[in-house]
Design a protein around this motif. Sequence first.
Motif, short mmCIF file in Angstrom:
data_model
loop_
_atom_site.label_atom_id
_atom_site.label_comp_id
_atom_site.label_asym_id
_atom_site.label_seq_id
_atom_site.Cartn_x
_atom_site.Cartn_y
_atom_site.Cartn_z
N MET A 34 0.84 -1.17 0.00
CA MET A 34 0.00 0.00 0.00
C MET A 34 0.89 1.24 0.00
SD MET A 34 -2.46 1.49 2.93
CE MET A 34 -4.06 0.82 2.79
N GLU A 35 0.54 2.20 -0.84
CA GLU A 35 1.30 3.43 -0.95
C GLU A 35 0.81 4.43 0.09
OE1 GLU A 35 2.12 6.32 -4.53
OE2 GLU A 35 1.79 4.25 -5.17
N HIS A 36 1.74 5.11 0.74
CA HIS A 36 1.38 6.10 1.75
C HIS A 36 1.15 7.45 1.09
CE1 HIS A 36 2.09 3.66 5.28
NE2 HIS A 36 3.16 3.18 4.67
N LEU A 37 0.14 8.14 1.56
CA LEU A 37 -0.18 9.46 1.07
C LEU A 37 0.84 10.45 1.62
CD1 LEU A 37 -2.23 11.35 -0.33
CD2 LEU A 37 -3.39 11.50 1.86
N GLN A 38 1.37 11.29 0.76
CA GLN A 38 2.31 12.32 1.18
C GLN A 38 1.53 13.60 1.49
OE1 GLN A 38 5.63 11.98 1.72
NE2 GLN A 38 5.25 9.81 1.31
N LEU A 39 1.63 14.08 2.70
CA LEU A 39 0.93 15.29 3.11
C LEU A 39 1.79 16.51 2.86
CD1 LEU A 39 -0.51 14.14 6.55
CD2 LEU A 39 -1.67 14.15 4.34
N ASN A 40 1.15 17.61 2.48
CA ASN A 40 1.90 18.86 2.40
C ASN A 40 2.02 19.44 3.81
OD1 ASN A 40 -0.45 20.37 3.03
ND2 ASN A 40 -1.00 20.55 0.87
N ASP A 41 2.74 20.52 3.96
CA ASP A 41 3.00 21.09 5.29
C ASP A 41 1.72 21.49 6.01
OD1 ASP A 41 5.70 20.71 4.96
OD2 ASP A 41 6.11 22.78 4.33
N ILE A 42 0.78 22.07 5.30
CA ILE A 42 -0.47 22.51 5.93
C ILE A 42 -1.28 21.31 6.42
CG2 ILE A 42 -2.69 23.64 5.49
CD1 ILE A 42 -1.14 25.52 3.57
N ASP A 43 -1.39 20.28 5.58
CA ASP A 43 -2.13 19.08 5.99
C ASP A 43 -1.44 18.36 7.14
OD1 ASP A 43 -4.07 19.52 4.06
OD2 ASP A 43 -3.10 18.22 2.59
N ARG A 44 -0.12 18.34 7.14
CA ARG A 44 0.63 17.70 8.23
C ARG A 44 0.39 18.46 9.54
NH1 ARG A 44 5.31 18.11 6.17
NH2 ARG A 44 5.07 16.29 4.85
N GLN A 45 0.40 19.80 9.47
CA GLN A 45 0.14 20.60 10.67
C GLN A 45 -1.27 20.36 11.19
OE1 GLN A 45 2.38 22.84 12.38
NE2 GLN A 45 0.76 22.42 13.86
N ALA A 46 -2.24 20.30 10.29
CA ALA A 46 -3.63 20.05 10.70
C ALA A 46 -3.77 18.68 11.35
CB ALA A 46 -4.56 20.17 9.49
N SER A 47 -3.10 17.69 10.79
CA SER A 47 -3.14 16.35 11.37
C SER A 47 -2.51 16.35 12.76
CB SER A 47 -2.40 15.37 10.45
OG SER A 47 -2.37 14.09 11.00
N ASP A 48 -1.39 17.01 12.90
CA ASP A 48 -0.73 17.12 14.21
C ASP A 48 -1.62 17.85 15.21
OD1 ASP A 48 1.49 15.82 13.18
OD2 ASP A 48 2.70 17.65 13.00
N ASP A 49 -2.24 18.95 14.76
CA ASP A 49 -3.11 19.73 15.64
C ASP A 49 -4.31 18.90 16.09
OD1 ASP A 49 -1.50 21.97 15.49
OD2 ASP A 49 -2.75 23.00 14.00
#
Length: 81
Positions: A1-16
């Motif tokens: 399965m391929e992992h989705l690469q998040l951009n910086d904004i999406d990564r920050q939202a996920s972390d938040d």
Amino acid sequence: MEHLQLNDIDRQASDDLRWGLRAPEVRQHAGKLVAVHKKRVVGVGTNRDALVAEASEKTKCPWQDLVIIVVPAADLSELPR
């Protein structure tokens, strides 16, 4: 399965979101909506539109970069809208 690469904004939202679901700073606002940005509570309220506008202005970031978390009331009888 391929992992989705998040951009910086999406990564920050996920972390938040992950942070906000566990943080006492968020959970203390039972029955409210909490705006989170960069692992900080930047607003609390019951009206989503007003909360987003206020938090966006306060943080000087686009509203799309905010994470809004619904904190359930202790009895779950009333959720914010």
